[in-house]
Design a protein around this motif. Sequence first.
Motif, PDB file in Angstrom:
ATOM      1  N   ASP A   1       0.828  -1.205   0.000  1.00  0.00           N
ATOM      2  CA  ASP A   1       0.000   0.000   0.000  1.00  0.00           C
ATOM      3  C   ASP A   1       0.866   1.260   0.000  1.00  0.00           C
ATOM      4  OD1 ASP A   1      -2.323  -1.470  -0.042  1.00  0.00           O
ATOM      5  OD2 ASP A   1      -2.716  -1.290   2.112  1.00  0.00           O
ATOM      6  N   ALA A   2       1.907   1.271   0.807  1.00  0.00           N
ATOM      7  CA  ALA A   2       2.791   2.443   0.880  1.00  0.00           C
ATOM      8  C   ALA A   2       3.548   2.625  -0.429  1.00  0.00           C
ATOM      9  CB  ALA A   2       3.773   2.288   2.042  1.00  0.00           C
ATOM     10  N   LEU A   3       3.968   1.522  -1.031  1.00  0.00           N
ATOM     11  CA  LEU A   3       4.702   1.613  -2.296  1.00  0.00           C
ATOM     12  C   LEU A   3       3.807   2.161  -3.402  1.00  0.00           C
ATOM     13  CD1 LEU A   3       7.309   1.100  -3.873  1.00  0.00           C
ATOM     14  CD2 LEU A   3       6.492  -1.228  -4.318  1.00  0.00           C
ATOM     15  N   VAL A   4       2.560   1.707  -3.447  1.00  0.00           N
ATOM     16  CA  VAL A   4       1.628   2.217  -4.460  1.00  0.00           C
ATOM     17  C   VAL A   4       1.382   3.711  -4.253  1.00  0.00           C
ATOM     18  CG1 VAL A   4      -0.751   2.106  -5.288  1.00  0.00           C
ATOM     19  CG2 VAL A   4       0.526  -0.002  -4.912  1.00  0.00           C
TER      20      VAL A   4
ATOM     21  N   ALA B   1       6.265  -9.228 -10.224  1.00  0.00           N
ATOM     22  CA  ALA B   1       6.165  -7.844 -10.694  1.00  0.00           C
ATOM     23  C   ALA B   1       5.677  -7.788 -12.133  1.00  0.00           C
ATOM     24  CB  ALA B   1       7.516  -7.148 -10.553  1.00  0.00           C
ATOM     25  N   LYS B   2       6.174  -8.689 -12.964  1.00  0.00           N
ATOM     26  CA  LYS B   2       5.706  -8.754 -14.351  1.00  0.00           C
ATOM     27  C   LYS B   2       4.205  -9.031 -14.405  1.00  0.00           C
ATOM     28  CE  LYS B   2       9.930 -10.389 -16.672  1.00  0.00           C
ATOM     29  NZ  LYS B   2      10.505 -11.495 -17.481  1.00  0.00           N
ATOM     30  N   ASP B   3       3.738  -9.953 -13.580  1.00  0.00           N
ATOM     31  CA  ASP B   3       2.308 -10.281 -13.564  1.00  0.00           C
ATOM     32  C   ASP B   3       1.482  -9.069 -13.144  1.00  0.00           C
ATOM     33  OD1 ASP B   3       2.818 -12.873 -14.340  1.00  0.00           O
ATOM     34  OD2 ASP B   3       2.710 -13.703 -12.313  1.00  0.00           O
ATOM     35  N   LEU B   4       1.954  -8.324 -12.146  1.00  0.00           N
ATOM     36  CA  LEU B   4       1.221  -7.150 -11.700  1.00  0.00           C
ATOM     37  C   LEU B   4       1.207  -6.074 -12.776  1.00  0.00           C
ATOM     38  CD1 LEU B   4      -0.348  -5.656  -9.537  1.00  0.00           C
ATOM     39  CD2 LEU B   4       1.835  -4.924  -8.531  1.00  0.00           C
ATOM     40  N   ALA B   5       2.327  -5.908 -13.479  1.00  0.00           N
ATOM     41  CA  ALA B   5       2.371  -4.937 -14.576  1.00  0.00           C
ATOM     42  C   ALA B   5       1.342  -5.291 -15.642  1.00  0.00           C
ATOM     43  CB  ALA B   5       3.770  -4.888 -15.183  1.00  0.00           C
ATOM     44  N   LYS B   6       1.216  -6.562 -15.938  1.00  0.00           N
ATOM     45  CA  LYS B   6       0.229  -6.996 -16.932  1.00  0.00           C
ATOM     46  C   LYS B   6      -1.188  -6.715 -16.458  1.00  0.00           C
ATOM     47  CE  LYS B   6      -1.172 -10.970 -19.738  1.00  0.00           C
ATOM     48  NZ  LYS B   6      -0.928 -12.406 -20.065  1.00  0.00           N
ATOM     49  N   THR B   7      -1.472  -6.989 -15.182  1.00  0.00           N
ATOM     50  CA  THR B   7      -2.803  -6.731 -14.635  1.00  0.00           C
ATOM     51  C   THR B   7      -3.136  -5.247 -14.681  1.00  0.00           C
ATOM     52  OG1 THR B   7      -2.656  -8.650 -13.173  1.00  0.00           O
ATOM     53  CG2 THR B   7      -4.245  -6.951 -12.575  1.00  0.00           C
ATOM     54  N   ARG B   8      -2.192  -4.408 -14.269  1.00  0.00           N
ATOM     55  CA  ARG B   8      -2.406  -2.954 -14.315  1.00  0.00           C
ATOM     56  C   ARG B   8      -2.651  -2.498 -15.749  1.00  0.00           C
ATOM     57  NH1 ARG B   8      -3.511  -0.356  -9.480  1.00  0.00           N
ATOM     58  NH2 ARG B   8      -1.979  -0.832  -7.876  1.00  0.00           N
TER      59      ARG B   8
ATOM     60  N   PHE C   1       3.971   1.389 -15.673  1.00  0.00           N
ATOM     61  CA  PHE C   1       5.238   1.927 -16.183  1.00  0.00           C
ATOM     62  C   PHE C   1       6.323   1.838 -15.103  1.00  0.00           C
ATOM     63  CE2 PHE C   1       8.236   5.255 -17.321  1.00  0.00           C
ATOM     64  CZ  PHE C   1       8.320   5.153 -18.699  1.00  0.00           C
ATOM     65  N   GLN C   2       5.965   2.180 -13.849  1.00  0.00           N
ATOM     66  CA  GLN C   2       6.939   2.124 -12.769  1.00  0.00           C
ATOM     67  C   GLN C   2       7.330   0.691 -12.437  1.00  0.00           C
ATOM     68  OE1 GLN C   2       8.672   4.622 -11.181  1.00  0.00           O
ATOM     69  NE2 GLN C   2       9.803   2.836 -10.448  1.00  0.00           N
ATOM     70  N   ILE C   3       6.367  -0.222 -12.472  1.00  0.00           N
ATOM     71  CA  ILE C   3       6.689  -1.633 -12.218  1.00  0.00           C
ATOM     72  C   ILE C   3       7.702  -2.124 -13.255  1.00  0.00           C
ATOM     73  CG2 ILE C   3       5.776  -3.978 -12.098  1.00  0.00           C
ATOM     74  CD1 ILE C   3       3.051  -2.647 -11.290  1.00  0.00           C
TER      75      ILE C   3
ATOM     76  N   LEU D   1       7.669  -8.551  -4.724  1.00  0.00           N
ATOM     77  CA  LEU D   1       6.987  -9.597  -5.478  1.00  0.00           C
ATOM     78  C   LEU D   1       7.918 -10.528  -6.239  1.00  0.00           C
ATOM     79  CD1 LEU D   1       4.153  -7.375  -7.032  1.00  0.00           C
ATOM     80  CD2 LEU D   1       3.962  -8.874  -5.035  1.00  0.00           C
ATOM     81  N   GLY D   2       9.182 -10.162  -6.362  1.00  0.00           N
ATOM     82  CA  GLY D   2      10.075 -10.886  -7.245  1.00  0.00           C
ATOM     83  C   GLY D   2       9.853 -10.448  -8.685  1.00  0.00           C
ATOM     84  N   VAL D   3      10.756 -10.823  -9.565  1.00  0.00           N
ATOM     85  CA  VAL D   3      10.673 -10.381 -10.955  1.00  0.00           C
ATOM     86  C   VAL D   3       9.401 -10.878 -11.626  1.00  0.00           C
ATOM     87  CG1 VAL D   3      11.729 -10.612 -13.237  1.00  0.00           C
ATOM     88  CG2 VAL D   3      13.168 -10.093 -11.255  1.00  0.00           C
ATOM     89  N   GLU D   4       9.093 -12.151 -11.486  1.00  0.00           N
ATOM     90  CA  GLU D   4       7.920 -12.697 -12.181  1.00  0.00           C
ATOM     91  C   GLU D   4       6.623 -12.155 -11.601  1.00  0.00           C
ATOM     92  OE1 GLU D   4       8.053 -14.308 -15.003  1.00  0.00           O
ATOM     93  OE2 GLU D   4      10.229 -14.072 -14.842  1.00  0.00           O
TER      94      GLU D   4
END
Length: 295
Positions: free
Chosen positions: A172-175, A258-265, A218-220, A253-256
């Motif tokens: 939450d803080a990072l977002v 983070a990639k999954d979250l970037a895709k969801t966003r 973009f930041q992810i 989240l680790g690299v993978e």
Amino acid sequence: MYSEEMQRHSAAVEAALSQWLPAPSADHTPVPEAMEYACAAGGKRLRPVLVMEFCRVCGGDPAAALPFACAIEMIHSYSLVHDDLPCMDNSPLRRGKPSVHAAYGETMALLTGDALLNRAFETVLSPAARAGVSAEAALAAAYELAEAAGIDGMIGGQVMDLRSEGQRLDMDALVTLQAGKTAALIRAACRMGALLAEAEEEKKAAAYTFGYEMGLAFQIIDDVLDATSTAEVLGKPVGSDEENEKTTYVTLLGVEGAKDLAKTRTETAVAALDVFGEAANGLRELARALLTRIW
């Protein structure tokens, strides 16, 4: 990455940006030169392109949005100048070239960033910029830009970023941090285009959602690249997040993951474009193309 329409926007920004910057002056040397250097070609011009494309898809004239597009690029460039300073990230490299403080000295770099910030608002409030849009639309766009660049946007995010070094943030803080530091200006670019076109509320809300979600994606992606890419590829130092003990999407989240979250966003951003129909296909392609930087 850009559709033909957005390539035209990018070319228009490249041609016009220097015209909105101050002319060289013996009295002010070297700041005007350093301002031009800071804004020099090499970046994606993502934010100004978004201003013009959202103006277009909302039924406005993208040419009328061009001064506002140039202004947001000045704000973005100023933020990079200051971000690279020794008191911030102390980065000697930007876009494959010496950063402004490395090329012109720390004092002149500080003044260059200040001058770009001020010039952005000189631009959007100038009679020439306001000639193509209504006074209400120009004022709304200028306010959107100021808010995104200020304490509740980019500056606030940078404060959180600096204070968080060496600390472990939760998601939450990072977002919240990245919604200010990175996403605020991207969100503002989309909203400014809609405001300049005097779009209806539904489209302005869609522009906000797209910009917010794409800004966070973009930041992810940047976090993943900082952990996995090279300085030669990115044109700037890598590994600085780990060196400065910063919490990132990769550390959480680790690299993978983070990639999954970037895709969801990204897909959430794309879904927000439904209100624009096929006119927004270029924006859909752009959002998804940004993901290919990490695949």
